[in-house]
Design an enzyme around this catalytic site. Structure first.
Site, short mmCIF file in Angstrom:
data_model
loop_
_atom_site.label_atom_id
_atom_site.label_comp_id
_atom_site.label_asym_id
_atom_site.label_seq_id
_atom_site.Cartn_x
_atom_site.Cartn_y
_atom_site.Cartn_z
N GLY A 134 4.83 7.08 2.89
CA GLY A 134 4.53 5.91 3.71
C GLY A 134 3.25 5.99 4.51
O GLY A 134 3.05 5.19 5.40
N GLY A 135 2.38 6.96 4.19
CA GLY A 135 1.03 6.92 4.76
C GLY A 135 0.73 7.85 5.91
O GLY A 135 -0.43 8.14 6.16
N ARG B 251 16.58 4.80 -1.13
CA ARG B 251 17.34 3.85 -0.30
C ARG B 251 17.24 2.44 -0.90
O ARG B 251 16.47 2.21 -1.82
CB ARG B 251 16.72 3.82 1.09
CG ARG B 251 15.27 3.34 1.04
CD ARG B 251 14.62 3.18 2.39
NE ARG B 251 13.30 2.58 2.27
CZ ARG B 251 12.17 3.23 2.02
NH1 ARG B 251 12.19 4.54 1.83
NH2 ARG B 251 11.03 2.58 1.92
N LYS C 43 4.10 -2.92 4.51
CA LYS C 43 4.04 -4.04 3.58
C LYS C 43 4.25 -5.35 4.34
O LYS C 43 5.05 -5.40 5.28
CB LYS C 43 5.14 -3.87 2.52
CG LYS C 43 4.93 -2.65 1.64
CD LYS C 43 6.16 -2.32 0.83
CE LYS C 43 5.98 -0.99 0.10
NZ LYS C 43 7.26 -0.47 -0.42
N ARG D 293 7.24 -11.04 5.16
CA ARG D 293 7.92 -10.39 6.29
C ARG D 293 7.48 -11.04 7.59
O ARG D 293 6.28 -11.12 7.87
CB ARG D 293 7.58 -8.90 6.34
CG ARG D 293 8.08 -8.14 5.14
CD ARG D 293 8.01 -6.65 5.41
NE ARG D 293 8.28 -5.89 4.21
CZ ARG D 293 8.40 -4.57 4.19
NH1 ARG D 293 8.27 -3.87 5.31
NH2 ARG D 293 8.64 -3.93 3.05
N ASN E 291 11.73 6.22 -3.52
CA ASN E 291 12.56 5.89 -2.37
C ASN E 291 14.01 5.87 -2.81
O ASN E 291 14.35 5.18 -3.78
CB ASN E 291 12.16 4.54 -1.80
CG ASN E 291 10.71 4.54 -1.35
OD1 ASN E 291 10.23 5.49 -0.75
ND2 ASN E 291 9.99 3.48 -1.66
N GLU F 46 -4.47 15.23 -3.77
CA GLU F 46 -4.47 14.47 -5.03
C GLU F 46 -5.83 13.83 -5.21
O GLU F 46 -6.52 13.55 -4.24
CB GLU F 46 -3.49 13.28 -4.93
CG GLU F 46 -2.05 13.59 -5.10
CD GLU F 46 -1.19 12.33 -4.93
OE1 GLU F 46 -1.64 11.22 -5.29
OE2 GLU F 46 -0.07 12.48 -4.43
C1 MV4 Z 1 -2.80 7.13 -2.81
C2 MV4 Z 1 -3.87 6.24 -2.87
C3 MV4 Z 1 -4.88 6.50 -3.76
N1 MV4 Z 1 -4.84 7.60 -4.53
N2 MV4 Z 1 -2.81 8.22 -3.61
C4 MV4 Z 1 0.38 6.77 -0.31
C5 MV4 Z 1 1.40 6.24 0.62
C6 MV4 Z 1 1.19 4.79 0.53
N3 MV4 Z 1 1.77 4.06 1.59
C7 MV4 Z 1 -0.28 4.70 0.44
N4 MV4 Z 1 -0.66 5.76 -0.38
C8 MV4 Z 1 -1.75 5.86 -1.16
N5 MV4 Z 1 -1.78 6.96 -1.98
C9 MV4 Z 1 -3.80 8.44 -4.43
N6 MV4 Z 1 -3.80 9.53 -5.21
C10 MV4 Z 1 -3.86 5.13 -2.04
C11 MV4 Z 1 -2.83 4.95 -1.16
C12 MV4 Z 1 -2.96 3.84 -0.27
C13 MV4 Z 1 -3.80 3.93 0.86
C14 MV4 Z 1 -4.48 5.10 1.18
C15 MV4 Z 1 -5.33 5.16 2.29
C16 MV4 Z 1 -5.47 4.05 3.12
C17 MV4 Z 1 -4.80 2.89 2.84
C18 MV4 Z 1 -3.95 2.81 1.71
C19 MV4 Z 1 -3.28 1.64 1.43
C20 MV4 Z 1 -2.47 1.56 0.34
C21 MV4 Z 1 -2.32 2.68 -0.52
#
Ligand code: MV4
Length: 450
Positions: free
Chosen positions: A164-165, A292, A237, A338, A290, A200
């Site tokens: 979730g970031g 859930r 989201k 939402r 997830n 990654e």
């Molecule tokens: C990533 C990605 C790009 N490349 N992983 C992981 C948790 C999810 N909520 C967002 N994630 C991401 N994983 C790889 N290998 C892009 C996202 C991502 C994101 C990343 C940084 C800042 C904002 C983002 C928004 C949506 C998705």
């Protein structure tokens, strides 16, 4: 089948689960914190038990209080909803050891997917593509540098216990990686009590596509297609839709079959969601799973006609899935907005307090999931989701037109909500054309500034 289910949650999802239980002929027990004594979920359940003070750690996260409530009410199962204890493997274990069925997958599956490094490796072995990255946690900043140079910049650092970031860092150079590694470790330690980080390859502007699955205890696995959840702000989201405008029937089948095979492979049982990233070339990569029921599950329900919470309960009760994959058909399009009690004009700061007046849209193909009522006071202690508006249509543009109409009817006075912002997004020309990715909202908000 169970006879009485305790719902270890609050808000709209508690009501959603109580309704599913009632529709299955099951009795229900609500639990509530001291600040939730006027909440609607108490009224809809057959019984209600106060489990502690307003702070989540004293109530909705308090395992012994919840187990005690289940025991004094003679409940035979606990539904955790989402958030709170929904993906806590220890809680699932405690339920089982007390002879109470946890409505979700096994504690083992929850633990496996909670560890993002193991989850990636497990799913890779189960046949899902994953982004290039480290197969274990990074031992040091030297280790991080060597991995980053092997896969090439840009890279993204993620917390092993994250999701979730939180604790994520995107890095474009060695210098940035070294400092990001330290701050990511510190942030992960604070957020999860685990400082382990992995790396990654970073995909630029991917779409967030997730596949809804359901599985029983007998190895049967079905999928309910995908949801496109690319419209998010700070990893929250805001708008989700099914089907994704970027996915055709052939890709849906390919992805669905691939995900079902992987799920069968890990002996998963319950509903669940496999989150994938889709790059600009149309490649898919496993991101996380997830375990859930998710906030956005209704869009999948609307296009398939299936009640996912009922399926989740049936699966936990040891029943066979009532449907085969061939019996699942996808009809039309559905979208969810939402509605958070937040001020979009003011950096989305929370807007709790009393709702003096509210009105909910209706009509054909409009669904509202909410725990709001006139005179209710939104407490400041929990998440700010106050309603979900879901519309459907034979086509995406019809679903969007209905959403615009529904949002125009929705009223919360004097609460500031994300409804006005959602309305602007769904009327954006790129969004209308289905041309969006996870960076969409950031760009959209800059555009608005001008
Ligand atoms: C990533 C990605 C790009 N490349 N992983 C992981 C948790 C999810 N909520 C967002 N994630 C991401 N994983 C790889 N290998 C892009 C996202 C991502 C994101 C990343 C940084 C800042 C904002 C983002 C928004 C949506 C998705």
């Amino acid at each position: 089948m169970f006879s009485k289910v305790l719902i270890a949650n609050r808000g709209e999802i508690a009501i959603r689960v109580i309704r599913a239980c009632k529709d299955l002929g099951l009795r229900t027990v609500a639990v509530y914190s001291e600040s939730d004594k006027n909440s609607l979920h108490l009224e809809f359940a057959d019984e209600a038990v106060c489990i502690g003070k307003a702070a989540s750690s004293d109530s909705y996260l308090n395992i012994s209080s919840i187990i005690s409530a289940a025991e004094i009410t003679d409940s035979d199962a606990i539904h955790p909803g989402y958030g709170f204890l929904a993906e806590n493997a220890y809680f699932a274990e405690v339920c089982e050891s007390c002879g109470i069925k946890f409505i979700g997958p096994s504690a083992e599956c929850i633990r496996l997917m909670g560890d993002k490094v193991t989850a990636r490796e497990t799913m890779r072995k189960a046949g899902l593509p994953v982004t290039p990255g480290s197969k274990s946690a990074l031992k040091s900043k030297e280790d991080a540098l060597s991995f980053a140079n092997k896969i090439g910049y840009p890279v993204i650092l993620k917390a092993r216990a994250g999701g979730g970031g939180k604790g994520m860092r995107v890095c474009h150079s060695d210098v940035r990686l070294v400092s990001a590694f330290m701050t990511a470790q510190a942030e992960a330690e604070i957020a999860f009590g685990n400082s382990e980080i992995y790396v990654e390859k970073f995909l630029e502007k991917p779409r967030h596509i997730e596949i809804q699955i359901a599985a029983d205890n007998y190895g049967n696995v079905i999928h309910l297609g995908e949801r496109d959840c690319s419209i998010q702000r700070r990893h929250q989201k805001l708008i989700e839709e099914a089907p994704s405008p970027a996915i055709d029937a052939k890709t849906r089948k390919k992805l669905g079959d691939m995900v079902c095979r992987a799920i069968k492979n890990i002996h998963y049982s319950s509903v669940g969601t496999v989150e994938l990233l889709m790059d600009s070339r149309g490649n898919f990569y496993f991101m996380e799973m997830n375990t859930r029921i998710q906030v956005e599950h209704p869009v999948s329900e609307e296009i398939t006609g299936i009640d996912l919470v009922q399926l989740q309960i049936l699966s936990a009760a040891g029943e066979k899935l009532p449907l085969k994959q061939e019996e699942i058909t996808f009809k039309g399009a559905a979208i969810e907005c939402r509605i958070n009690a937040e001020d979009p004009e003011n950096n989305f700061i929370p807007s709790p307090g009393r709702i003096d007046f509210c009105y909910f849209p209706g009509g054909k193909d409009v669904r509202i999931e909410t725990h709001m009522y006139c005179g209710y006071t939104i407490p400041p202690f929990y998440d700010s989701l106050i309603a979900k508006v879901i519309t459907k249509g034979d086509t995406r543009s019809q679903a969007l037109r209905k959403m615009d109409r529904a949002l125009s009817e929705l009223l919360f006075e004097p609460t500031k909500t994300t409804a006005s912002f959602c309305r602007k997004v769904i009327n954006d020309s790129d969004f209308r054309r289905g041309l969006y990715h996870t960076g969409f909202l950031e760009k959209f908000m800059n555009k608005e500034e001008e």
